[in-house]
Scaffold this motif. Structure first.
Motif, PDB file in Angstrom:
ATOM      1  N   ARG A 175       0.833  -1.198   0.000  1.00  0.00           N
ATOM      2  CA  ARG A 175       0.000   0.000   0.000  1.00  0.00           C
ATOM      3  C   ARG A 175       0.870   1.251   0.000  1.00  0.00           C
ATOM      4  O   ARG A 175       1.938   1.277   0.617  1.00  0.00           O
ATOM      5  CB  ARG A 175      -0.922   0.019   1.214  1.00  0.00           C
ATOM      6  CG  ARG A 175      -1.988  -1.062   1.192  1.00  0.00           C
ATOM      7  CD  ARG A 175      -2.816  -1.035   2.464  1.00  0.00           C
ATOM      8  NE  ARG A 175      -3.776  -2.136   2.500  1.00  0.00           N
ATOM      9  CZ  ARG A 175      -4.440  -2.519   3.577  1.00  0.00           C
ATOM     10  NH1 ARG A 175      -4.254  -1.867   4.731  1.00  0.00           N
ATOM     11  NH2 ARG A 175      -5.276  -3.520   3.523  1.00  0.00           N
ATOM     12  N   PRO A 176       0.424   2.317  -0.650  1.00  0.00           N
ATOM     13  CA  PRO A 176       1.218   3.546  -0.673  1.00  0.00           C
ATOM     14  C   PRO A 176       1.142   4.279   0.666  1.00  0.00           C
ATOM     15  O   PRO A 176       0.177   4.148   1.410  1.00  0.00           O
ATOM     16  CB  PRO A 176       0.548   4.369  -1.785  1.00  0.00           C
ATOM     17  CG  PRO A 176      -0.875   3.897  -1.796  1.00  0.00           C
ATOM     18  CD  PRO A 176      -0.815   2.432  -1.458  1.00  0.00           C
ATOM     19  N   ALA A 177       2.169   5.063   0.933  1.00  0.00           N
ATOM     20  CA  ALA A 177       2.169   5.921   2.115  1.00  0.00           C
ATOM     21  C   ALA A 177       1.337   7.166   1.820  1.00  0.00           C
ATOM     22  O   ALA A 177       1.182   7.542   0.642  1.00  0.00           O
ATOM     23  CB  ALA A 177       3.588   6.306   2.473  1.00  0.00           C
ATOM     24  N   PRO A 178       0.787   7.812   2.855  1.00  0.00           N
ATOM     25  CA  PRO A 178       0.915   7.489   4.281  1.00  0.00           C
ATOM     26  C   PRO A 178       0.027   6.310   4.664  1.00  0.00           C
ATOM     27  O   PRO A 178      -1.073   6.148   4.132  1.00  0.00           O
ATOM     28  CB  PRO A 178       0.452   8.779   4.971  1.00  0.00           C
ATOM     29  CG  PRO A 178      -0.469   9.418   3.989  1.00  0.00           C
ATOM     30  CD  PRO A 178       0.056   9.078   2.634  1.00  0.00           C
ATOM     31  N   LYS A 179       0.512   5.503   5.576  1.00  0.00           N
ATOM     32  CA  LYS A 179      -0.239   4.345   6.035  1.00  0.00           C
ATOM     33  C   LYS A 179       0.218   3.994   7.440  1.00  0.00           C
ATOM     34  O   LYS A 179       1.361   4.249   7.821  1.00  0.00           O
ATOM     35  CB  LYS A 179      -0.044   3.153   5.104  1.00  0.00           C
ATOM     36  CG  LYS A 179       1.420   2.710   4.949  1.00  0.00           C
ATOM     37  CD  LYS A 179       1.559   1.555   3.979  1.00  0.00           C
ATOM     38  CE  LYS A 179       3.016   1.146   3.795  1.00  0.00           C
ATOM     39  NZ  LYS A 179       3.164  -0.015   2.884  1.00  0.00           N
ATOM     40  N   THR A 180      -0.699   3.431   8.208  1.00  0.00           N
ATOM     41  CA  THR A 180      -0.378   3.004   9.570  1.00  0.00           C
ATOM     42  C   THR A 180      -1.024   1.653   9.821  1.00  0.00           C
ATOM     43  O   THR A 180      -1.997   1.269   9.179  1.00  0.00           O
ATOM     44  CB  THR A 180      -0.896   4.006  10.618  1.00  0.00           C
ATOM     45  OG1 THR A 180      -2.295   4.236  10.405  1.00  0.00           O
ATOM     46  CG2 THR A 180      -0.146   5.317  10.535  1.00  0.00           C
ATOM     47  N   THR A 181      -0.460   0.941  10.787  1.00  0.00           N
ATOM     48  CA  THR A 181      -0.988  -0.360  11.156  1.00  0.00           C
ATOM     49  C   THR A 181      -0.710  -0.594  12.637  1.00  0.00           C
ATOM     50  O   THR A 181      -0.199   0.280  13.325  1.00  0.00           O
ATOM     51  CB  THR A 181      -0.367  -1.472  10.285  1.00  0.00           C
ATOM     52  OG1 THR A 181      -1.043  -2.713  10.538  1.00  0.00           O
ATOM     53  CG2 THR A 181       1.121  -1.634  10.546  1.00  0.00           C
ATOM     54  N   GLY A 182      -1.062  -1.763  13.123  1.00  0.00           N
ATOM     55  CA  GLY A 182      -0.848  -2.053  14.540  1.00  0.00           C
ATOM     56  C   GLY A 182      -1.191  -3.489  14.857  1.00  0.00           C
ATOM     57  O   GLY A 182      -1.277  -4.344  13.962  1.00  0.00           O
TER      58      GLY A 182
END
Length: 404
Positions: free
Chosen positions: A235-242
């Motif tokens: 996936r392209p930035a911006p991206k966040t996960t956890g």
């Protein structure tokens, strides 16, 4: 201004408190770390927190209990830090709290939840408390993370080439400081490793102490390839996960898919270490990084650091310690800076890093005994420098990622 920055990361192994003096020299913020202390959550609170984390379900009662319990734990450490590191003279406490859920759907962050009621901290210390840093960026269309990107950008802006700041917590994130900066989570750092260790030792061990298990293991190519097929990485930035994504059932499913449920623990851990090193390296190479400054609990895992150095090959890898900031202090120090900016009415986000529509002043303010401490407005800083940290100035009580 004397500020205490506090946080507990996605590994939730300890609460960190860093005391800093922040002054202005023209357009620069000058950070003088006074010391750091870190304490694990009480056993009962830790067990309750672990039991409620994704993908577990919970109740409003448990959320309330955790919010109070985490707030009280932060308050105890804040009072201790103020007494031991600040001579009782802290002016502001910047508390990140404990992230328990980051609501992401289709690459869009719809909400984020950090627990640790700040009123307990204000009551215990008398200080003004800045908290709930992430929500304002989310409401402005951002990912709410990585919020350390402003700190990284100010700090590393003067380095040559394309420097990359890397944090190895439960999740790994990078900030790319070149031209228009970008930042994003690369994937798991310690999250899957810790989950596997905890499960395979029936809770007797919560992480790979000194990287010993991973060092004895052999990377399983099929399992690694299965894990690398995760769509998040492309996936392209911006991206966040956890941990909403990278948790024990996620790993269990990958083991089942590859028929490796009986793989020795050492090989599972070695494969997960390689996964972290590979996904970080892929991200660094994709952005043209020429050097990496690394911090976070993962730096204490020699096996992970060796794998990372091997994968990066000709990209320079340096610990933040070499630039004057001990790696265990980095994130809490960054939130101290965010707290400073908030009480000076200054924005603390980089829209190109979080994806927000605009930069925002972050946080909610809980008054101390002297009322709300809002400072005289000053121009936004353009650089950040760190006063050299000597061994004599650092508190020796740091307990980050110590054996349970």
């Amino acid at each position: 201004m004397r500020i205490i920055g506090m946080m507990s990361g996605t590994s939730y192994d300890a609460i960190d408190a860093v005391a800093v003096d922040i002054t202005r020299e023209g357009d620069a913020l000058v950070i003088d770390p006074r010391g750091a202390i870190s304490e694990p959550y009480p056993d009962e609170l830790l067990a309750a927190l672990a039991a409620q984390m994704p993908p577990a379900t919970t109740s409003m009662e448990q959320v309330c209990r955790l919010d109070a319990g985490i707030g009280q734990a932060f308050a105890r450490l804040a009072a201790k830090a103020n007494d031991q590191l600040c001579d009782g003279q802290a002016e502001v406490i910047a508390s990140h709290g404990q992230t328990v859920f980051h609501w992401v759907e289709g690459g869009t962050v719809h909400g984020t939840l950090q627990l640790g009621e700040p009123s307990w901290i204000a009551e215990a210390t008398g200080c003004t408390v800045v908290s709930n840093f992430r929500s304002r960026d989310v409401s402005a269309g951002g990912q709410g993370a990585p919020l350390v990107s402003l700190f990284d950008t100010l700090w590393l802006r003067g380095m040559s080439g394309t420097p990359v700041a890397l944090n190895l917590g439960g999740i790994a994130n990078i900030t790319v400081v070149s031209g228009e900066p970008i930042a994003f989570d690369t994937g798991p750092a310690n999250a899957l490793i810790d989950a596997a260790i905890t499960s395979m030792t029936a809770g007797k061990q919560r992480y790979d102490h000194n990287g010993e298990l991973g060092a004895r293991g052999t990377v399983h190519a099929e399992l690694l390839n299965r894990l690398l097929d995760e769509p998040y990485y492309s996936r392209p930035a911006p991206k966040t996960t956890g941990k909403e994504l990278f948790h024990l059932p996620y790993l269990t499913a990958a083991l089942a898919d590859t028929g490796t449920q009986d793989l020795p623990a050492e090989d599972v851990i070695a494969t997960l270490v390689r996964l972290t090193a590979r996904t970080v390296t892929d991200a660094v190479r994709a952005v043209g990084g020429t050097s990496v400054v690394v911090s976070g609990g993962g730096t204490l895992n020699p096996t992970l650091m060796r794998d990372l150095e091997h994968e990066l090959e000709n990209v320079e890898l340096r610990r933040s310690d070499e630039l004057g900031l001990p790696s265990s202090m980095k994130e809490a120090c960054a939130f101290a800076v965010l707290g400073y900016l908030s009480v000076h009415n200054l924005p603390a986000t980089v829209p190109s890093c979080t994806g927000a529509r605009h930069a925002s002043i972050l946080g909610s303010i809980t008054p101390g005994t002297g009322g709300i401490q809002i400072q005289t407005a000053v121009p936004a800083p353009t650089t950040l420098s760190i006063v050299g940290v000597t061994a004599g100035r650092l508190n020796t009580e740091q307990k980050v990622r110590t054996a349970p």
